[in-house]
Enzyme design. Structure first.
Site, short mmCIF file in Angstrom:
data_model
loop_
_atom_site.label_atom_id
_atom_site.label_comp_id
_atom_site.label_asym_id
_atom_site.label_seq_id
_atom_site.Cartn_x
_atom_site.Cartn_y
_atom_site.Cartn_z
N ASP A 105 9.14 2.81 2.30
CA ASP A 105 8.07 3.22 2.32
C ASP A 105 8.08 3.33 3.68
O ASP A 105 7.25 2.09 4.13
CB ASP A 105 7.05 3.09 1.52
CG ASP A 105 5.53 3.53 1.61
OD1 ASP A 105 5.95 4.15 2.89
OD2 ASP A 105 4.42 3.04 0.84
N PHE A 157 0.64 -0.94 0.35
CA PHE A 157 0.12 0.33 0.13
C PHE A 157 0.56 1.16 0.12
O PHE A 157 1.63 0.98 1.08
CB PHE A 157 -1.00 0.01 0.95
CG PHE A 157 -1.72 1.64 0.72
CD1 PHE A 157 -3.03 1.52 0.19
CD2 PHE A 157 -1.17 2.28 2.14
CE1 PHE A 157 -3.91 2.33 0.33
CE2 PHE A 157 -2.48 3.38 1.68
CZ PHE A 157 -3.47 2.88 1.42
N LYS A 170 2.79 10.41 7.83
CA LYS A 170 2.01 9.97 9.56
C LYS A 170 2.55 10.51 10.29
O LYS A 170 2.87 12.10 11.09
CB LYS A 170 1.58 8.43 9.03
CG LYS A 170 0.73 7.95 8.24
CD LYS A 170 0.86 6.97 8.93
CE LYS A 170 -0.73 5.67 7.63
NZ LYS A 170 -1.78 6.31 7.61
N1 PLP Z 1 2.06 4.50 2.29
C1 PLP Z 1 1.89 3.52 3.80
C2 PLP Z 1 3.10 2.85 4.21
C3 PLP Z 1 0.68 4.49 4.32
O1 PLP Z 1 0.26 2.96 5.27
C4 PLP Z 1 -0.06 5.32 3.68
C5 PLP Z 1 -1.28 5.87 4.53
O2 PLP Z 1 -2.00 4.67 5.53
C6 PLP Z 1 0.76 6.24 2.32
C7 PLP Z 1 1.57 5.41 2.00
C8 PLP Z 1 -0.63 7.35 2.15
O3 PLP Z 1 -0.29 7.72 2.94
P1 PLP Z 1 -1.56 9.16 2.82
O4 PLP Z 1 -2.41 9.04 3.14
O5 PLP Z 1 -0.74 10.44 3.92
O6 PLP Z 1 -1.02 9.59 1.46
#
Ligand code: PLP
Length: 384
Positions: free
Chosen positions: A215, A130, A244
């Site tokens: 990520d 994700f 986050k």
């Molecule tokens: N990458 C990871 C691992 C995430 O957990 C999330 C959000 O849950 C995102 C990217 C996307 O972040 P945002 O919701 O701030 O765009």
């Protein structure tokens, strides 16, 4: 004025409106208190409305709220230097959301491939990943149900199974510029990559001359008991994304890269609010607190404690595995009753989340107390 629901429908929300928060607690309009183990989806690193953030916001608000990203501002420079020193990656670009930071990472990897690897642009990604909800980050994600959504997707992503070094090796070719992954797949249900796989992947990407992009939007900034999850396995990526917890609750994210991988030229990356002084001042204060001696040791200890207590509960109720690191944990329920348990927990005034049908996820404030953990368990028991 009577509130009508003018919000665009994107999800089913409970009929509750929160008006105040403090630490691990949220209060609705009726004044009822809810114990919050969601914390904005692992965002509020220091809990709700901590004094440190209020003070950082107020102090910066009296000085400077916004300048164009075409100019330097003090918090932006200070915070970039702090993140560079903590991560060992020399260059920082600030963004407003995790997805935007990942978009930047994808662009940067492609730019690097164009310049340094004969036009290579493909990125190897993983099943169940994700990476966000923009078109490119949805295309990079492997979330079930997204395969045919918002077609056509952005091309250039090659998907492989988790923990299979052979599959990664086979997927890397002359057109590959990078491998991108979350060290623990949060939205997939807190599923960690194996430590040995991560170390071997670092070696392999180095050997084959492609970038490693981590990520750490969910796992970064102390969530797993280290500032960055990659520290647990003794590796360092070429490109890192954070979001986050980095802002403790204000919209802030970051894209970090080694000097070698920082190949953007003027005009190729930017955005109106990037490096905004109000947000970066808060982020700097939050990360300074997480980096304070003793803070991360406490996260690790409380993470171990919560995991042990969840394991005891699981044994007693014949539930499943407890997995994760630090204060990012999941409990397998054995049956697809996550949504039902979340609803019952809400009735017991406990906020938890079920990222997959048969599992629950726990992502409390990093400064959660033992008493709050015990209170959570008591409410969870009644919900179960
Ligand atoms: N990458 C990871 C691992 C995430 O957990 C999330 C959000 O849950 C995102 C990217 C996307 O972040 P945002 O919701 O701030 O765009």
């Amino acid at each position: 004025m009577q509130a009508v629901d003018s919000l665009m429908f994107i999800t089913q929300r409970p009929d509750l409106t929160f008006v105040r928060g403090e630490g691990s607690w949220l209060y609705d309009r009726a004044g009822d208190a809810y114990l919050d183990f969601v914390q904005g989806w692992a965002v509020n690193a220091l809990g709700h409305t901590p004094a440190l953030m209020r003070e950082a916001l107020a102090a910066q608000a009296t000085q400077l709220i916004n300048v164009s990203p075409a100019y330097y501002n003090e918090p932006m420079r200070r915070f970039a230097a702090r993140l560079a020193a903590l991560s060992g990656l020399e260059r920082v670009f600030f963004a407003n959301s995790g997805a935007e930071a990942n978009e930047g990472a994808i662009k940067l990897a492609r730019k690097w491939g164009a310049r340094e690897r004969g036009g290579a642009h493909e990125i190897v990604v993983f099943e169940d990943a994700f990476h966000g909800r923009t078109l490119a980050t949805m295309s990079a994600s492997g979330k079930a149900g997204w395969e045919r959504l918002f077609e056509p997707k952005v091309p250039g992503f090659v998907r492989v199974p988790r923990d299979s070094l052979d599959a990664v090796r086979r997927a890397i070719g002359p057109r590959t510029c990078a491998v991108m992954l979350e060290p623990i797949q949060g939205e997939a249900g807190v599923v960690p990559f194996q430590d040995t796989f991560l170390r071997q992947l670092r070696e392999l990407t180095r050997e084959l001359g492609v970038l490693l992009v981590l990520d750490e939007i969910q796992t970064g900034i102390g969530r797993t008991g280290r500032m960055f999850c990659y520290e647990h396995v003794g590796i360092r990526p070429d490109i890192l994304t954070l979001g986050k917890g980095i802002g403790g609750g204000v919209p802030l994210a970051a894209l970090l890269a080694s000097e070698r991988a920082s190949v953007f030229q003027a005009g190729e990356q930017g955005g109106t609010f990037n490096g905004n002084p109000l947000m970066t001042a808060v982020g700097d204060a939050v990360v300074a607190e997480v980096a304070r001696p003793g803070f991360l040791a406490q996260v690790a200890e409380n993470g171990t404690y919560l995991a042990e207590r969840l394991r005891a509960l699981s044994a007693k109720r014949s539930l499943g595995e407890v997995r994760g690191r630090g204060l990012l944990l999941a409990l397998e329920l054995g049956r697809p009753r996550g949504a039902e348990v979340v609803q019952r927990a809400l009735e017991a005034r406990l906020l938890i989340n079920s990222p997959r049908a048969a599992c629950l996820r726990f992502m409390p404030a990093l400064n959660v107390t033992r008493d709050e953990i015990e209170e959570m368990l008591a409410r969870l028991r009644s919900a179960l």
